[in-house]
Scaffold this motif. Structure first.
Motif, PDB file in Angstrom:
ATOM      1  N   ASP A 174       0.854  -1.186   0.000  1.00  0.00           N
ATOM      2  CA  ASP A 174       0.000   0.000   0.000  1.00  0.00           C
ATOM      3  C   ASP A 174       0.887   1.232   0.000  1.00  0.00           C
ATOM      4  O   ASP A 174       1.998   1.213   0.544  1.00  0.00           O
ATOM      5  N   GLY A 175       0.397   2.298  -0.609  1.00  0.00           N
ATOM      6  CA  GLY A 175       1.153   3.541  -0.663  1.00  0.00           C
ATOM      7  C   GLY A 175       2.212   3.579  -1.750  1.00  0.00           C
ATOM      8  O   GLY A 175       3.156   4.380  -1.669  1.00  0.00           O
TER       9      GLY A 175
ATOM     10  N   SER B  57      -0.109  12.735  -9.125  1.00  0.00           N
ATOM     11  CA  SER B  57       0.707  11.846  -8.294  1.00  0.00           C
ATOM     12  C   SER B  57      -0.228  11.008  -7.435  1.00  0.00           C
ATOM     13  O   SER B  57      -1.024  11.551  -6.660  1.00  0.00           O
ATOM     14  N   ALA B  58      -0.135   9.702  -7.579  1.00  0.00           N
ATOM     15  CA  ALA B  58      -1.067   8.803  -6.891  1.00  0.00           C
ATOM     16  C   ALA B  58      -0.340   7.908  -5.902  1.00  0.00           C
ATOM     17  O   ALA B  58       0.868   7.696  -5.994  1.00  0.00           O
ATOM     18  N   ARG B  59      -1.123   7.383  -4.976  1.00  0.00           N
ATOM     19  CA  ARG B  59      -0.665   6.332  -4.072  1.00  0.00           C
ATOM     20  C   ARG B  59      -1.569   5.127  -4.303  1.00  0.00           C
ATOM     21  O   ARG B  59      -2.790   5.246  -4.294  1.00  0.00           O
ATOM     22  N   VAL B  60      -0.934   3.991  -4.477  1.00  0.00           N
ATOM     23  CA  VAL B  60      -1.643   2.807  -4.947  1.00  0.00           C
ATOM     24  C   VAL B  60      -1.487   1.666  -3.951  1.00  0.00           C
ATOM     25  O   VAL B  60      -0.411   1.454  -3.389  1.00  0.00           O
ATOM     26  N   GLY B  61      -2.568   0.925  -3.764  1.00  0.00           N
ATOM     27  CA  GLY B  61      -2.533  -0.321  -3.023  1.00  0.00           C
ATOM     28  C   GLY B  61      -2.738  -1.478  -3.988  1.00  0.00           C
ATOM     29  O   GLY B  61      -3.665  -1.440  -4.810  1.00  0.00           O
ATOM     30  N   ALA B  62      -1.879  -2.490  -3.932  1.00  0.00           N
ATOM     31  CA  ALA B  62      -1.956  -3.632  -4.849  1.00  0.00           C
ATOM     32  C   ALA B  62      -1.906  -4.915  -4.033  1.00  0.00           C
ATOM     33  O   ALA B  62      -0.944  -5.139  -3.279  1.00  0.00           O
TER      34      ALA B  62
END
Length: 317
Positions: A32-33, A51-56
């Motif tokens: 995450d992040g 600008s994104a923060r992604v959880g995978a």
């Protein structure tokens, strides 16, 4: 150059070392992040970079395996999101890639993407405009070939309490009765001057900055249309916060507040009615929060489309 055998010997991978005493399936494992750029069309045909923060995440359904391949998820996210616009199709493909890269370990995948989208909003009367940064959260999941996509945002608005407005009007009436003799003829100029004085507005209703948090599910053939979602919500409420404000805009905003008195229940129902008319949405979840100026706590209401198996049920943030 190292051969694959030499690399394996130099860089051991302890994730492959099973721990039988800790065996067990895991619901979700991932990261995450993750920081990555994204390109998003909010519905106006213009791709905006953010600008994104992604959880995978994937599940780990094999209890005999110690872990997943974190680097595979990261590289898939980095490549897909930094090179392709965010669409339902691109997110579906990315989740399929998650599962393909973990086909021996996982049968479920999910993804969350959080960023801010700048949208230009016009002033009420002056002809000026300014930017508003709307938070966007996109969540997608896949189980087998079943794909689910949701996205959401927040709309900030002003809410003036109807009860407080009624009590304020009563006090103004009382002040008028004290200042003007009921037995005497009213002087138009005197009344007009009184209405423009502080005595003519001896009490004001309490208002507060309020937030509507929205989460929607699109129909299968739908596309992201953040601007339409924002427009429907702000028009239903009538009092969204403003950017560029001249005196004529501030006066128009005061008029809008006076014409849109609302409890949190009223606000939730207004948005519910507006979103229910949108055929592109299969379901929605609304949370309105009036950050009270009278109380130290907030007034909150929830609403949904009311479809079976949908967002209705226990309150959620």
């Amino acid at each position: 150059m190292y051969t694959q055998e030499q690399t394996a010997r130099l860089l051991p991978d302890v994730a492959h070392h099973a721990q039988p005493h800790l065996a067990g399936a895991l619901d979700w494992v991932g990261m995450d992040g993750i920081e990555v750029p994204v390109r998003f069309d909010a519905g106006d045909g213009e791709l905006q970079r953010a600008s994104a923060r992604v959880g995978a995440f994937v599940n780990l359904h094999r209890p005999d395996q110690r872990g997943i391949h974190m680097s595979r998820l990261y590289l898939l996210v980095e490549h897909a999101l930094s090179t392709q616009p965010l669409t339902a199709g691109s997110l579906r493909d990315l989740l399929r890639a998650f599962l393909e890269s973990h086909k021996d370990l996982s049968d479920r995948a999910c993804l969350s993407i959080r960023f801010e989208q700048l949208v230009r909003r016009p002033a009420l009367r002056s002809g000026n405009s300014g930017w508003r940064a709307y938070p966007v959260c996109i969540e997608a999941s896949m189980v087998g070939e079943d794909f689910l996509l949701e996205y959401g945002t927040e709309v900030v608005y002003s809410s003036t309490c109807p009860a407080s407005a009624a009590l304020s009007r009563q006090l103004i009436q009382d002040q008028f009765a004290r200042d003007f003799d009921a037995a005497a003829a009213l002087d138009h100029a005197a009344v007009l001057a009184w209405l423009g004085s502080e005595r003519g507005i001896v009490a004001t209703p309490h208002a507060q900055r309020s937030v509507a948090r929205l989460r929607v599910r699109m129909v299968e053939s739908g596309r992201f249309d953040l601007i339409q979602l924002i427009d429907r919500t702000e028009q239903a409420l009538g009092t969204p916060v403003q950017t560029a404000v001249k005196r004529e805009d501030e006066q128009a905003f005061a008029l809008a507040n006076g014409g849109n008195l609302m409890f949190c229940e009223d606000a939730a129902r207004r948005i519910q009615k507006a979103l229910d008319a949108d055929a592109a949405l299969s379901d929605f979840h609304i949370r309105v929060e009036h950050q009270e100026s009278l109380h130290p706590h907030d007034a909150v209401a929830y609403a949904s489309k009311g479809v079976a198996g949908g967002f209705g049920g226990a309150p959620r943030g």
